[in-house]
Design an enzyme around this catalytic site. Sequence first.
Site, short mmCIF file in Angstrom:
data_model
loop_
_atom_site.label_atom_id
_atom_site.label_comp_id
_atom_site.label_asym_id
_atom_site.label_seq_id
_atom_site.Cartn_x
_atom_site.Cartn_y
_atom_site.Cartn_z
N GLU A 7 -10.57 2.95 34.79
CA GLU A 7 -10.07 2.16 33.65
C GLU A 7 -8.81 2.82 33.10
O GLU A 7 -7.84 2.15 32.76
CB GLU A 7 -11.14 2.05 32.56
CG GLU A 7 -10.66 1.23 31.37
CD GLU A 7 -11.71 0.95 30.32
OE1 GLU A 7 -12.91 1.05 30.62
OE2 GLU A 7 -11.33 0.62 29.17
N ARG A 55 -18.25 3.15 20.70
CA ARG A 55 -19.37 2.40 21.26
C ARG A 55 -20.67 3.18 21.11
O ARG A 55 -21.73 2.59 20.93
CB ARG A 55 -19.11 2.00 22.72
CG ARG A 55 -20.09 0.93 23.19
CD ARG A 55 -19.79 0.42 24.58
NE ARG A 55 -18.89 -0.72 24.62
CZ ARG A 55 -19.26 -1.99 24.41
NH1 ARG A 55 -20.51 -2.28 24.11
NH2 ARG A 55 -18.38 -2.96 24.48
N GLU A 57 -22.87 -3.69 32.80
CA GLU A 57 -23.32 -2.40 32.28
C GLU A 57 -24.76 -2.36 31.74
O GLU A 57 -25.46 -1.36 31.93
CB GLU A 57 -22.37 -1.94 31.16
CG GLU A 57 -20.97 -1.64 31.63
CD GLU A 57 -20.00 -1.56 30.46
OE1 GLU A 57 -19.66 -2.63 29.91
OE2 GLU A 57 -19.61 -0.44 30.09
N1 MTE Z 1 -20.35 -2.91 40.17
C1 MTE Z 1 -19.78 -2.42 41.30
N2 MTE Z 1 -20.27 -2.79 42.48
N3 MTE Z 1 -18.73 -1.56 41.24
C2 MTE Z 1 -18.21 -1.15 40.03
O1 MTE Z 1 -17.25 -0.37 40.01
N4 MTE Z 1 -18.37 -1.28 37.58
C3 MTE Z 1 -19.24 -1.53 36.44
C4 MTE Z 1 -19.88 -2.92 36.56
N5 MTE Z 1 -20.44 -3.10 37.86
C5 MTE Z 1 -18.80 -1.64 38.83
C6 MTE Z 1 -19.88 -2.56 38.97
C7 MTE Z 1 -18.58 -1.46 35.15
S1 MTE Z 1 -18.36 0.06 34.44
C8 MTE Z 1 -18.16 -2.57 34.47
S2 MTE Z 1 -17.49 -2.46 32.93
C9 MTE Z 1 -18.30 -3.91 35.05
O2 MTE Z 1 -18.86 -3.88 36.35
C10 MTE Z 1 -16.92 -4.56 35.08
O3 MTE Z 1 -16.90 -5.77 35.72
P1 MTE Z 1 -17.32 -7.14 34.98
O4 MTE Z 1 -16.61 -7.17 33.67
O5 MTE Z 1 -16.86 -8.18 35.92
O6 MTE Z 1 -18.80 -7.09 34.83
N1 HPA Z 2 -15.64 -1.03 26.79
C1 HPA Z 2 -14.98 -0.66 27.89
N2 HPA Z 2 -13.73 -0.31 27.88
C2 HPA Z 2 -13.09 -0.30 26.71
C3 HPA Z 2 -13.73 -0.67 25.54
C4 HPA Z 2 -15.08 -1.06 25.57
O1 HPA Z 2 -15.71 -1.39 24.57
N3 HPA Z 2 -12.85 -0.55 24.54
C5 HPA Z 2 -11.71 -0.12 25.12
N4 HPA Z 2 -11.86 0.04 26.43
MO1 MOS Z 3 -16.81 -0.20 32.47
S1 MOS Z 3 -17.27 1.68 31.78
O1 MOS Z 3 -16.37 -0.76 30.83
O2 MOS Z 3 -15.33 0.11 33.23
#
Ligand code: MTE
Ligand code: HPA
Ligand code: MOS
Length: 758
Positions: free
Chosen positions: A226, A304, A707
């Site tokens: 990120e 958070r 998450e």
């Molecule tokens: N799933 C896979 N396979 N690989 C990833 O890197 N990242 C996780 C989750 N699931 C991840 C994953 C994290 S930290 C987040 S915030 C969300 O996916 C982000 O994607 P989304 O917003 O589409 O759920």
């Molecule tokens: N989640 C994940 N990434 C972020 C957030 C959050 O709440 N705020 C800023 N970056």
């Molecule tokens: Mo997920 S820790 O918000 O990339």
Amino acid sequence: MNNYDSLQHVRGESQFIDDLIVPENTLFASVFYSPSAHGIIKSIYLSQARNLEGVKGIFTSSDIPGQNQIGGIVQDEELLAADKVMFAGQPVAIIAASDQRTAVKARNKIQIEIDELPVITGAREAYNKGELIIPPRIFSCGNIETAWDKCDVIVEGEAESGAQEHIYLETQGALAIPAEGGGIKVYSSTQAPTAVQRTVARVLNLPMHKVEVDVLRLGGGFGGKEDQANSWAALAALAASRLNEPVKLILSRQEDMLMTGKRHPYSSDFKIGLTNDGKIIAYEVTFYQNAGASADLSPAILDRTLFHTTNSYYIPNVKATGLCCRTNLPPNTAFRGFGGPQAMFVLESAIYKAAEKMGIEPIEIQKINLLSEGDEFPYSQRAINCHARSCWENLDKKYNYAGIQKRIAAYNLENTISKKGFAIMPVCFGISFTNTFMNQASALVHIYSDGSVGISTGAVEMGQGVNEKIRQVASTILSINSDRIKIESSNTTRAANTSPTAASSAADLNGKAVELACRDLIERLKKTSSEILNVKEHNLVEIKEEHVFYKNIKTGIGWDELINKAFLKRVSLSSQAHYSTPGIYFDKDKSKGKAFSYYSYGTAVIEITLDCMLGKYEIDSVKIMHDFGKSLVPAVDRRQAESALIQGIGWMTIEEILFSKKGQLMTNALSTYKVPDIQFTPKEIEVNFLENSYNPMGIFNSKAIGEPPLMYGIGVYFALTNAMKSFRPDKQFSFSAPLTPEKILLSLYSNIKEPAIP
Ligand code: MTE
Ligand code: HPA
Ligand code: MOS
């Protein structure tokens, strides 16, 4: 429904940064990093490395044309250490050579002289020395001072949770290619193309429009990309722009583990007060967050933590203090859950300890304090459409908690060495970036004249299935077969000013933008259809099943013909749309507001078997009732839930990161850092979808899933303590995750001290 990339993935055809076909003259880079965790740089000797055949350039902080600054929230992080090093593994120089071996060889010839300074590795130690990155943050509600008088039982304690490596399969990396007019194109393995664009522009002193960032997909990010993909992209871009040649930089696994930050370790003090019947009246907690050497995303992650102080429970009097402590470790960063899991672990520890003191089961305290509809969180948002209790109750109905407890008690009575343990873990996770402005996304949808569709958004596919979800949205609104739809790479020239793919919100935010753009196109196409049909009532025209319908009757006009006619009629077949989450706000000074669009809920019940002779354990089963809303792609959501669970279990049990007192990472390879494998995975995982849940705030009534299920893993920790307790009912165990077999053994027998860390 198949996932978008499955077929390519299993054939090994999907491309990652290291698979891209590179220009002929591409150079390969390696990063020289600080061997010491804290000190003043006296001198760097580069000449031996420079003289090596094949070395094209070595760059240090003085070669940076723009700012040597990559801090996002706080301006406290240099791209390349100039005078001072703050952690072992901090980049000091980048070497570009004609091949990878030469780059590494040159790196190993660089010498550095450092005047060592004292090293801080622990958060409490940092706090005691005044090393706070931002002022303390406090969330509170009710009146904590007077609330203690109303409590029958008050329990105090400490809880520790450890770091966690992201172990994305694809390590950090970037490919930078100089463009005409001094611009640059960067292929980056990042969750945040715009953050990379902004950072590269800043470092190279370019306007953002001269930096194009493209992301095809990631081999995993988990939060680790990120913010922390920025450095490698900026370093590759620096070398590329200085040499005017393409430069590729890919970290080896060990370099990645050494140089990048992890999930934040937390050390926390808690005090919890309850009535005799188990009602929680007051909760006071101080979180010492080990931020590492610079802020990175730590302040947002700490926020958070504060938001999730009370997890899935209602507590009327709360005071939570967050301390962002600067240590000499690599800057810790986002990791699935983003500070939330750390908070939930502390509260479960407090509940466990209170139950122990009261001589009751933790489950009794958990149950009566669960959130009910309309309950208020400490930051004043209310739980609306609350499913905390329905998940708990439906899971109980299906698996019968009392029955499980009985069965386990009988087993434990019969067995002296092998003990079974049980725990329930409820989870409530807020969906939205806690920084309100970040809750926006845009989409660009093109219908090509042959009827095929290309979609660009800021969403980054990293295995979580966002591309499939976006394809489903477009396919539904446009009423076309999903194989007509291609999801394009995330590219800063097609989607500008994007938020990272994070906070589990990518499908909601980008999906809603895609929905708007597609609705716009459909409106235009309906108008075109009524013109083709020569009818006035364009509201009686529909586009369904790849055909034009008029008054509910299928006409002879199919999708291909419609698009072609629209094109000939000079109708725009492209649409761009922007979505921003409505109704959310947060007052940072008061720490009050409606920070989240909605909440994700669920409950897990866990059973484990512990070998009290060896400290080894097996996870027998994890059964989950989770609120997915109305799942958009159930296969993807189920997989997200299972994988997040296992990642959470790893964090709580066997994934142990150790730094020496001098700040050297001792667990710097997969031989010393153990992640869950197929043997370790629970024998049984059952993920149940809570029925009749709809979420108007989510895309097509779905809920974010990335998450929240990670936090069910916390239950495994308490199932283990539960088993330990039946082996040693006399003992009070400390709350210290990860609960490795080694740690279990040491705490079961004794007062044996843990081996001292060198
Ligand atoms: N799933 C896979 N396979 N690989 C990833 O890197 N990242 C996780 C989750 N699931 C991840 C994953 C994290 S930290 C987040 S915030 C969300 O996916 C982000 O994607 P989304 O917003 O589409 O759920
Ligand atoms: N989640 C994940 N990434 C972020 C957030 C959050 O709440 N705020 C800023 N970056
Ligand atoms: Mo997920 S820790 O918000 O990339």
